[in-house]
Design an enzyme around this catalytic site. Structure first.
Site, PDB file in Angstrom:
ATOM      1  N   GLU A   1     -46.451 -67.278 -26.449  1.00 44.60           N
ATOM      2  CA  GLU A   1     -46.036 -66.770 -27.959  1.00 44.60           C
ATOM      3  C   GLU A   1     -45.100 -67.110 -28.907  1.00 44.60           C
ATOM      4  O   GLU A   1     -44.811 -68.052 -28.332  1.00 44.60           O
ATOM      5  CB  GLU A   1     -44.560 -66.327 -26.971  1.00 44.60           C
TER       6      GLU A   1
ATOM      7  N   LYS B   1     -37.465 -52.006 -31.343  1.00 45.00           N
ATOM      8  CA  LYS B   1     -37.618 -53.691 -30.781  1.00 45.00           C
ATOM      9  C   LYS B   1     -35.927 -52.826 -32.040  1.00 45.00           C
ATOM     10  O   LYS B   1     -35.264 -53.151 -33.119  1.00 45.00           O
ATOM     11  CB  LYS B   1     -37.910 -54.529 -31.624  1.00 45.00           C
TER      12      LYS B   1
ATOM     13  N   GLU C   1     -43.228 -53.516 -34.050  1.00 46.30           N
ATOM     14  CA  GLU C   1     -42.194 -52.718 -33.516  1.00 46.30           C
ATOM     15  C   GLU C   1     -41.693 -51.580 -33.697  1.00 46.30           C
ATOM     16  O   GLU C   1     -40.166 -52.522 -34.456  1.00 46.30           O
ATOM     17  CB  GLU C   1     -42.560 -53.016 -31.923  1.00 46.30           C
TER      18      GLU C   1
ATOM     19  N   GLU D   1     -37.096 -59.163 -35.808  1.00 42.11           N
ATOM     20  CA  GLU D   1     -38.031 -58.498 -34.777  1.00 42.11           C
ATOM     21  C   GLU D   1     -39.392 -57.941 -34.792  1.00 42.11           C
ATOM     22  O   GLU D   1     -39.688 -57.246 -34.322  1.00 42.11           O
ATOM     23  CB  GLU D   1     -36.824 -57.945 -33.448  1.00 42.11           C
TER      24      GLU D   1
END
Length: 460
Positions: free
Chosen positions: A265, A322, A319, A328
């Site tokens: 990541e 999250k 997203e 985030e």
């Protein structure tokens, strides 16, 4: 970032030529699924294939995703979640059943190549660290039992917080309380199984916390003065390289200098809260674009120059479910409707950074879907000449235009001539993944290159 993700790996290497240097690395894109508005897995697989992506990494074994990936030509990494570690460590019959139902069941239609056992386990609030190595060992034994151990590797992603020290990189070290109980036995297992250590590295976090000390250009792969490691004299031009070498140094300090590493990541948010210094779409585009170019040019880190960098970008989509700070929910390269959040070509394509000699027009229309292959100006003359000879010879590129007196002979420079030949080869091969690499001597751009009055064909 302990999240449920599907990561995507693009293999970008040029197998037709064997040069004596580090091969180009692999670029991945994490596909997080903590959202209620994402495309169906079948649509996601279509998106991945349309981008030339041929590797994916799941942080679970979701049936719909694994089924969608069947017969796609995409290699898959699956994961055993943290909440399963206790059971996996306690009983091999559990891992036997898990491997049978979540790996063996889907092969060979779904090409599973590795298992990530847990994710950032050392920072798991449920304190599952003590179960990690036993769980990994049982999973490995189950792979052996089903004759899958040669084709399927194991690992477990760690966060940079596992380090007690990361600056300077040469002084990298693991936290003392982790070394004997988990780090050494885990690295020993990775060594014995020829597996890579998975690492999650985010220069964004380091920059946001130390913006008064870390130059932004150093964090974004832009041209900068660099930073010399006081311990070994090596010069670093990016914070990312420094972070990775700190992990290499930490492994060497505990006797595992030979274990390889993959970055599972890394990324930069396109939006953030007021206190998240550096978050923004321009910086995210610069970081991800710079990283892709950095990886595909085929050079390792200063400490490990001959080891290709293998990296997964985070993330494929924004997203919306999250939790945590605004960043985030804003790491995605794409919106859920599959439109780009910002323009970073990531299917074996990169945009040149400021120190490139390739002239890129700044106020020209977007050349949607068009890409060109150009020479890497930082490559040695010997490597460029070797690659040029291959392209115009065995490679079958059309090099008539760079002969003396022809339309693209001027400017008379090796870089210009190599760029024309590389692009001819690239277009001739339908701009396929890996056809613009030449062992790190070339990379892809998404704006038409300019060398004198020469026009580069696009194949369209």
């Amino acid at each position: 970032m302990a999240v449920l993700v599907l990561s995507v790996l693009i293999l970008s290497c040029f197998s037709a030529i064997q040069f004596t240097h580090a091969d180009s690395g692999m670029i991945g894109v994490n596909y997080g699924r903590i959202a209620d508005n994402l495309p169906a897995p079948e649509k996601v697989v279509e998106l991945l294939k349309s981008q030339g992506i041929n590797r994916v990494k799941l942080f679970d074994t979701d049936k719909t995703v694994l089924t969608a990936l069947a017969n796609s030509g995409i290699k898959v990494v699956v994961s055993l979640p943290n909440e399963n570690l206790t059971a996996a460590a306690a009983d091999q019959s559990y891992t036997d059943k898990w491997v049978q139902e979540n790996v063996k069941k889907y092969t060979p239609a779904t090409d599973i190549e590795a298992i990530a056992v847990g994710n950032e386990v050392f920072v798991d609030p449920k304190n599952t660290t003590k179960y990690l190595v036993a769980a990994m060992t049982n999973v490995q034994s189950s792979l052996v039992k089903f004759n899958l151990d040669e084709s399927v590797k194991i690992s477990s992603p760690i966060a940079l917080s596992a380090l007690a020290n990361s600056y300077p990189p040469s002084a990298g070290s693991f936290k003392p309380d982790l070394i004997e109980p988990v780090i050494k036995p885990m690295l020993d297992l990775l060594r014995k199984t020829s597996s890579h250590l998975m690492v999650n590295a985010y220069p964004f976090f380091a920059y946001a916390a130390n913006a008064d000390k870390i130059p932004l250009d150093y964090a974004l792969f832009r041209e900068n003065a660099g930073n010399v490691d006081s311990g070994n004299g090596l010069k670093y031009n990016s914070l990312f390289d420094a972070q990775i070498d700190a992990v290499y140094a930490a492994m060497a300090a505990v006797g595992f200098n030979d274990v390889k590493l993959v970055v599972t990541e890394t990324g930069w948010p396109s939006a953030g809260d007021e206190n998240e210094i550096g978050a923004g779409s321009a910086n995210a585009a610069a970081y991800n674009g710079g990283l892709v170019k950095r990886v595909l040019t085929g050079n390792g880190t200063p400490l490990k120059p001959n080891e290709p960098l293998n990296v997964y970008l985070f993330a494929l989509f924004n997203e919306n479910q999250k939790t945590g700070p605004t960043s985030e929910r804003n790491y995605g390269l794409f919106y859920p409707n599959e439109n780009k959040v910002y323009d970073v070509p990531f299917s074996a394509t990169v945009t040149p950074v400021s120190d490139s000699k390739v002239k890129v027009p700044v106020n020209t229309p977007s050349h949607v879907g068009q890409t060109w292959c150009v020479a890497n100006g930082k490559t040695t003359r010997e490597k460029l000449q070797e690659a040029l000879d291959y392209a115009c010879g065995e490679g079958g590129a059309d090099c008539r235009s760079i002969q003396k007196g022809a339309t693209c002979y001027d400017p008379e420079s090796l870089e210009a001539h190599a760029s024309y030949a590389f692009n001819s080869y690239y277009q001739k091969n339908a701009r396929g993944v890996g056809t613009c690499n030449f062992g790190g001597a070339a990379y892809v751009v998404s704006q038409p290159p300019k060398y004198g009055k020469c026009e580069f064909p696009t194949g369209h």
